[in-house]
Each structure stands twice: as C-alpha cells, then as structure tokens.
Design a protein around this motif. Structure first.
Motif, PDB file in Angstrom:
ATOM      1  N   THR A   1      35.565  -5.951  26.014  1.00 25.91           N
ATOM      2  CA  THR A   1      35.808  -5.849  24.374  1.00 25.91           C
ATOM      3  C   THR A   1      34.644  -5.002  24.163  1.00 25.91           C
ATOM      4  N   ALA A   2      33.741  -4.265  24.993  1.00 26.22           N
ATOM      5  CA  ALA A   2      32.703  -3.767  24.827  1.00 26.22           C
ATOM      6  C   ALA A   2      32.800  -2.204  25.256  1.00 26.22           C
ATOM      7  N   PHE A   3      32.236  -1.315  24.603  1.00 24.95           N
ATOM      8  CA  PHE A   3      32.054   0.245  25.173  1.00 24.95           C
ATOM      9  C   PHE A   3      30.709   0.738  24.959  1.00 24.95           C
ATOM     10  N   LEU A   4      30.309   1.497  26.203  1.00 24.82           N
ATOM     11  CA  LEU A   4      29.201   2.215  26.042  1.00 24.82           C
ATOM     12  C   LEU A   4      29.390   3.588  25.345  1.00 24.82           C
ATOM     13  N   ILE A   5      28.458   3.905  24.501  1.00 31.09           N
ATOM     14  CA  ILE A   5      28.349   5.159  23.576  1.00 31.09           C
ATOM     15  C   ILE A   5      26.935   5.915  23.896  1.00 31.09           C
ATOM     16  N   VAL A   6      27.177   7.208  24.231  1.00 29.24           N
ATOM     17  CA  VAL A   6      26.014   7.984  24.367  1.00 29.24           C
ATOM     18  C   VAL A   6      25.770   8.779  23.172  1.00 29.24           C
ATOM     19  N   THR A   7      24.887   8.842  22.282  1.00 20.94           N
ATOM     20  CA  THR A   7      24.916  10.014  21.299  1.00 20.94           C
ATOM     21  C   THR A   7      23.662  10.971  21.728  1.00 20.94           C
ATOM     22  N   ARG A   8      24.056  11.972  20.829  1.00 24.12           N
ATOM     23  CA  ARG A   8      23.044  13.239  21.073  1.00 24.12           C
ATOM     24  C   ARG A   8      22.380  13.542  19.662  1.00 24.12           C
TER      25      ARG A   8
ATOM     26  N   PHE B   1      39.474  12.328  20.096  1.00 20.11           N
ATOM     27  CA  PHE B   1      39.080  12.640  21.542  1.00 20.11           C
ATOM     28  C   PHE B   1      38.921  11.407  22.476  1.00 20.11           C
ATOM     29  N   HIS B   2      38.759  10.183  21.716  1.00 18.39           N
ATOM     30  CA  HIS B   2      38.804   9.052  22.766  1.00 18.39           C
ATOM     31  C   HIS B   2      39.623   7.915  22.058  1.00 18.39           C
ATOM     32  N   LYS B   3      40.629   7.293  22.653  1.00 18.07           N
ATOM     33  CA  LYS B   3      41.397   6.007  22.226  1.00 18.07           C
ATOM     34  C   LYS B   3      41.510   4.982  23.419  1.00 18.07           C
ATOM     35  N   SER B   4      40.902   3.907  23.159  1.00 16.57           N
ATOM     36  CA  SER B   4      40.978   2.877  24.245  1.00 16.57           C
ATOM     37  C   SER B   4      41.690   1.580  23.546  1.00 16.57           C
ATOM     38  N   LYS B   5      42.584   0.608  24.237  1.00 16.91           N
ATOM     39  CA  LYS B   5      43.186  -0.568  23.899  1.00 16.91           C
ATOM     40  C   LYS B   5      42.281  -1.550  24.440  1.00 16.91           C
ATOM     41  N   PHE B   6      42.201  -2.556  23.724  1.00 15.44           N
ATOM     42  CA  PHE B   6      41.467  -3.714  24.266  1.00 15.44           C
ATOM     43  C   PHE B   6      42.408  -4.993  23.306  1.00 15.44           C
ATOM     44  N   GLN B   7      41.729  -6.151  24.016  1.00 15.46           N
ATOM     45  CA  GLN B   7      42.620  -7.425  23.524  1.00 15.46           C
ATOM     46  C   GLN B   7      41.318  -8.408  23.211  1.00 15.46           C
ATOM     47  N   THR B   8      41.566  -9.064  22.201  1.00 12.36           N
ATOM     48  CA  THR B   8      40.313 -10.007  21.908  1.00 12.36           C
ATOM     49  C   THR B   8      41.057 -11.232  20.979  1.00 12.36           C
ATOM     50  N   LYS B   9      41.047 -12.487  21.462  1.00 16.63           N
ATOM     51  CA  LYS B   9      41.382 -13.733  20.496  1.00 16.63           C
ATOM     52  C   LYS B   9      42.864 -13.574  20.180  1.00 16.63           C
ATOM     53  N   GLY B  10      43.654 -13.069  21.278  1.00 22.14           N
ATOM     54  CA  GLY B  10      45.127 -12.936  21.130  1.00 22.14           C
ATOM     55  C   GLY B  10      45.759 -11.570  20.460  1.00 22.14           C
ATOM     56  N   GLN B  11      44.940 -10.938  20.017  1.00 22.99           N
ATOM     57  CA  GLN B  11      45.471  -9.585  19.529  1.00 22.99           C
ATOM     58  C   GLN B  11      45.045  -8.343  20.382  1.00 22.99           C
ATOM     59  N   THR B  12      45.663  -7.438  19.915  1.00 23.72           N
ATOM     60  CA  THR B  12      45.509  -6.197  20.508  1.00 23.72           C
ATOM     61  C   THR B  12      45.189  -5.051  19.391  1.00 23.72           C
ATOM     62  N   TYR B  13      44.201  -4.468  20.025  1.00 21.81           N
ATOM     63  CA  TYR B  13      43.608  -3.496  18.972  1.00 21.81           C
ATOM     64  C   TYR B  13      43.200  -1.899  19.794  1.00 21.81           C
ATOM     65  N   TRP B  14      43.197  -1.117  18.864  1.00 24.50           N
ATOM     66  CA  TRP B  14      42.870   0.441  19.457  1.00 24.50           C
ATOM     67  C   TRP B  14      41.379   0.606  18.889  1.00 24.50           C
ATOM     68  N   PHE B  15      40.385   0.977  19.695  1.00 23.70           N
ATOM     69  CA  PHE B  15      39.296   1.628  19.229  1.00 23.70           C
ATOM     70  C   PHE B  15      39.237   3.061  19.421  1.00 23.70           C
TER      71      PHE B  15
END
Length: 157
Positions: free
Chosen positions: A116-123, A55-69
């Motif tokens: 390289t950061a995400f805000l996550i709200v939990t219930r 339900f959530h997918k984001s691309k980000f880069q750090t230290k020259g690499q690309t990742y999916w969270f």
C-alpha cells in the motif's frame, strides 16, 4: 537467382516494417491518453490549459477495498496526485501531499516492501544538478495518507 534476391529483400523489408509497426503500436497516442482535471475527475474533453495527462496509475488494496493511485502531468511538467475507486469513481486530489503536489516528478514506483506504499522521487526544477528528494507515500488508510521523506541528493547532468 534474381527471384531469390527479391524474396529475401521482401522478407527483410516485411520484418523491418513489422518491427517498426510493433514499436509504434506501443507508443501511446493522444487518443489513448487519459486526462483528468484539477479535481482528479477523468475528462477527455478538457482544453490544453485545463488538463493533466495521466502518466502513472496503480491499483492497490487495503482494508478489503480496491483503489487507484494515479498522477497526472500538467503542460509545465508539474504533477497532481489522486486517489479513486476503480473506474475513476469518487476521485479526489491528495491535498495532504503538499510537499510534492504540483512538483516535478522523476519517478513513481510501488514500494516492494509494502503493497500500500509508493516511492516517489521529485525534482526541484528541470535543469542539471537540481535537488532530488525521495519520499514514501503510504496509503494503508487512504483517507489519511502519510508521506515520509527518505533521502535527498543532487541530480547529475
């Protein structure tokens, strides 16, 4: 005059039909959903009891690499958090996130102050007036993610 009325009706009906079709085309169907297992590996052939729907997918880069969270939701509403290289390559669950792994997720957004950061709200449940907790997940070092509790409150109805 009757011909004019029919033309207007057809035009209105056509626009309405077009609007309805465009609305439905933006709603993801089962064929478009992405499923992952409890090890974050993409698998479209899982049984209902084994799958997490992404339900959530984001691309980000750090230290020259690309990742999916990304995060998948299980049938009971709990979520799994994952990281991989693009294309679901070398996926892994973020087991370091015990305070939020397999919890109910209200919202996930990118942190506007840190790419390289995400805000996550939990219930803590699905009812009214449940405890809500906001966290910052920092993935600047993907092998060692950090989770910081930011604030807590009670949900409204």
């Amino acid at each position: 005059m009757i011909y004019n009325f029919t033309s207007k009706t057809t035009l209105t009906t056509g626009l309405t039909l077009s609007l309805i079709l465009s609305l439905f085309s933006t709603i993801p169907g089962n064929a478009q959903e992405i499923y992952v297992d409890d090890n974050c590996k993409q698998n479209q052939q899982l049984s209902q009891s084994e799958l997490f729907a992404v339900f959530h997918k984001s691309k980000f880069q750090t230290k020259g690499q690309t990742y999916w969270f990304y995060s998948g939701k299980y049938q009971d509403g709990s979520a799994i958090f994952c990281i991989s290289q693009p294309g679901f390559k070398q996926p892994r669950p973020l087991s370091e996130l015990k305070p939020i792994q397999f919890h109910f997720i209200e919202k996930i957004t990118k942190d506007p102050r840190n790419k390289t950061a995400f805000l996550i709200v939990t219930r803590e449940g699905n009812g009214s007036y449940v405890r809500m907790i906001e966290y910052r997940l920092t993935l600047s070092t993907p092998a060692k993610p950090t989770l910081t509790k930011l604030r807590t409150w009670r949900s409204e109805q």
